[in-house]
Design a protein around this motif. Structure first.
Motif, short mmCIF file in Angstrom:
data_model
loop_
_atom_site.label_atom_id
_atom_site.label_comp_id
_atom_site.label_asym_id
_atom_site.label_seq_id
_atom_site.Cartn_x
_atom_site.Cartn_y
_atom_site.Cartn_z
N GLN A 1 0.83 -1.21 0.00
CA GLN A 1 0.00 0.00 0.00
C GLN A 1 0.87 1.25 0.00
O GLN A 1 0.60 2.20 -0.75
N ASN B 1 0.91 3.86 -3.17
CA ASN B 1 0.54 5.25 -2.93
C ASN B 1 1.67 6.20 -3.30
O ASN B 1 1.42 7.34 -3.70
N TYR C 1 1.21 6.95 -6.94
CA TYR C 1 0.13 7.89 -7.18
C TYR C 1 0.46 9.29 -6.68
O TYR C 1 -0.07 10.27 -7.16
N SER D 1 -2.39 9.39 -0.94
CA SER D 1 -2.99 8.16 -0.40
C SER D 1 -4.21 7.75 -1.21
O SER D 1 -5.35 7.82 -0.74
N SER E 1 -6.67 2.94 -0.21
CA SER E 1 -6.90 2.82 1.23
C SER E 1 -7.08 1.35 1.65
O SER E 1 -6.91 1.03 2.81
#
Length: 187
Positions: free
Chosen positions: A100, A104, A107, A110, A113
């Motif tokens: 995660q 993130n 990207y 965040s 999720s």
């Protein structure tokens, strides 16, 4: 009457974009179509698919691959769906916080999720087996000294040194490939 038709300018049909004159890179021509295809699966960042190994690491990429990003109706975070086999699921579950964080980072915020793991059987895809490992290229075999000598002989007549080297390289490649083909046939 014919002159009137000849002087009328032909206009492109509505909605058709004219391309630039000359050659264009294929990636530029296909960029919008690739983006549309990936966005239907929720991937607004194509790097997540194309650079999966670099993002999550070799060990994690060998266990799973991303198949979908779904966004919640409220817009608070997305869910990344990963595909894995049943035997890798517990190991992948332990890696979820790391995955995660790394996704993130791609990207830039965040975006993800939650991560959902989807399991599949080790066999069942069209190829017959699920393959998460990225196949590395095999090192090419080198031509034998006999092939190199024959290629040097064939290119000896060229006057220009650059041309002679290019012809020697071409001949050695061709002869090496032909030599390997004959070895395969003899087996």
């Amino acid at each position: 009457m014919r002159k009137a038709k000849a002087t009328q300018k032909k206009t492109p049909a509505a909605g058709i974009k004219r391309r630039k004159k000359g050659f264009e890179m294929t990636s530029g021509l296909l960029q919008s179509r690739i983006r549309q295809a990936t966005e239907t699966r929720g991937f607004s960042e194509m790097r997540l698919l194309t650079h999966w190994v670099e993002i999550v690491g070799e060990s994690t990429a060998s266990m799973a691959r991303p198949i979908k990003v779904s966004y919640a109706k409220g817009g608070f975070g997305a869910t990344l769906v990963l595909l894995t086999t049943g035997s890798y699921a517990p190991m992948l579950q332990a890696e979820l916080p790391k995955i995660q964080d790394r996704v993130n980072a791609v990207y830039g915020y965040s975006a993800i999720s939650r991560i959902h793991i989807t399991q599949t059987a080790p066999t069942g895809f069209s190829e017959g087996r699920v393959q998460f490992e990225h196949v590395k290229e095999k090192p090419r075999s080198q031509p034998s000294p006999k092939v190199l000598a024959e290629a040097h002989e064939l290119s000896a007549g060229a006057q220009d040194e650059n041309l002679r080297r290019a012809l020697e390289k071409l001949a050695s490649s061709f002869l090496h490939r032909a030599d390997n083909t004959l070895k395969k046939v003899d087996r």
